[in-house]
Write an enzyme that holds these catalytic residues in place. Structure first.
Site, PDB file in Angstrom:
ATOM      1  CG  HIS A 156      24.505 -18.122  15.117  1.00 34.69           C
ATOM      2  ND1 HIS A 156      23.652 -17.318  16.243  1.00 34.69           N
ATOM      3  CD2 HIS A 156      24.180 -16.990  14.019  1.00 34.69           C
ATOM      4  CE1 HIS A 156      23.264 -16.193  15.556  1.00 34.69           C
ATOM      5  NE2 HIS A 156      23.814 -16.066  14.342  1.00 34.69           N
ATOM      6  CB  THR A 183      25.879  -8.284  20.505  1.00 37.20           C
ATOM      7  OG1 THR A 183      24.863  -7.528  20.439  1.00 37.20           O
ATOM      8  CG2 THR A 183      26.565  -8.218  22.188  1.00 37.20           C
ATOM      9  CB  ALA A 184      29.506 -10.848  17.792  1.00 38.18           C
ATOM     10  CE  LYS A 205      18.017 -12.578  17.322  1.00 37.73           C
ATOM     11  NZ  LYS A 205      17.968 -14.021  17.214  1.00 37.73           N
ATOM     12  CB  ILE A 206      18.633  -5.875  14.539  1.00 43.66           C
ATOM     13  CG1 ILE A 206      18.234  -5.171  15.734  1.00 43.66           C
ATOM     14  CG2 ILE A 206      17.871  -5.630  13.489  1.00 43.66           C
ATOM     15  CD1 ILE A 206      18.240  -3.662  15.789  1.00 43.66           C
ATOM     16  CB  SER A 207      23.482  -6.972  16.384  1.00 49.97           C
ATOM     17  OG  SER A 207      24.199  -6.848  17.412  1.00 49.97           O
TER      18      SER A 207
END
Length: 283
Positions: free
Chosen positions: A154, A110-111, A56-58
């Site tokens: 989150h 992404t943030a 799980k990555i950005s």
């Protein structure tokens, strides 16, 4: 028998909820993987070094790993009304961020891309130093004055008020207003060397794990709360409700459009390498 796949995802409730069934060997016809828990900045680095089979990555990390990893069409985090927030200790206008120190969870997230795209217009003077911190350290750093602002992800959406912080801007609102598309946050990627047939089987396994989680939410509750870093159970449920949605089961047309849009806009700003849209296609 094939070796178990090596998998890394975060201890956040959406990931443990989604992967509970697979991680515990509860998906028919699928062996349980070897699981490693790590925050997003760590999994981004693992993917760039090609160290594990599934991660799980950005979405912001994709341009650096697509040669070796394929984007799975399921299991990730996209949505509406779930974007990162820019927080400050006292109310500020966006222009007042000029020259300030801002903490972020990763410069490949992404943030961070959403923040940079927003700041290019909203902070004409340009912000100052970027400080990378684990996401759970960002709000205390803002509260204690070690940084002037923090970019949070989150469950911080639900808890920043407990730190006495103020929301300066919602990156998701800015993205949705500009594009009309959902917010692409976390991607699931798998080694291309597994081959097309095994990748398709893996996608089926992840979808089955998602559907089993929805069908019996209570089954994963102990696993979710055990890894949720002392999170209040009600907050964990809010977290799951926000980040596990129809895009988790399948990216679909809007999901892929959101990913292409993010990476295209970021490349135009020189934030990421340009990506051939065909590289996003699932084998």
């Amino acid at each position: 028998m094939a070796e178990p796949l090596s998998v890394a995802y975060s201890p956040c409730p959406n990931d443990t909820f989604v992967f509970h069934a697979w991680a515990h060997g509860l998906v028919a016809g699928a062996d349980a993987p070897e699981v490693r828990f790590a925050d997003i900045d760590v999994t981004n680095g693992l993917a760039e070094r090609g160290e594990l089979d599934v991660l799980k990555i950005s979405y912001g990390q994709l341009p650096w790993v697509l040669d070796e990893y394929a984007l799975l069409p399921c299991g990730g985090a996209l949505g509406r009304g779930c974007g990162p927030l820019v927080l400050t200790a006292a109310p500020l206008d966006a222009a007042e961020l000029a020259g300030r120190r801002v903490a972020v969870p990763s410069e490949r997230s992404t943030a961070y891309l959403l923040f940079r795209l927003w700041a290019a217009e909203a902070v004409p003077g340009g912000f100052g130093e970027i400080v990378v911190l684990p996401f759970h350290e960002i709000m205390p750093a803002v509260r204690d004055g070690r940084v002037d602002a923090g970019l949070v992800i989150h469950e911080a959406r639900f808890t920043y008020g407990q730190y006495g912080l103020h929301c300066l801007a919602d990156m998701g609102e800015a993205w949705e207003a500009a594009t009309g598309l959902p917010i692409p946050l976390g991607a699931i990627v798998a080694r291309r060397s597994l081959g097309a047939e095994r990748l398709r089987g893996l996608a089926d396994t992840v979808r089955a794990s998602v559907r089993q989680a929805w069908a019996d939410p209570a089954a994963s509750r102990e696993y979710v709360l055990a890894h949720a870093q002392e999170m209040d159970p009600a907050v964990a449920e809010q977290h799951i409700g926000l980040y596990v949605n129809e895009f988790t089961a399948d990216l679909g047309e809007d999901g892929y459009a959101a990913v292409r849009g993010l990476l295209t806009r970021a490349a135009e700003q020189g934030l990421v390498p340009a990506v051939d849209p065909g590289a996003l296609a699932f084998p």
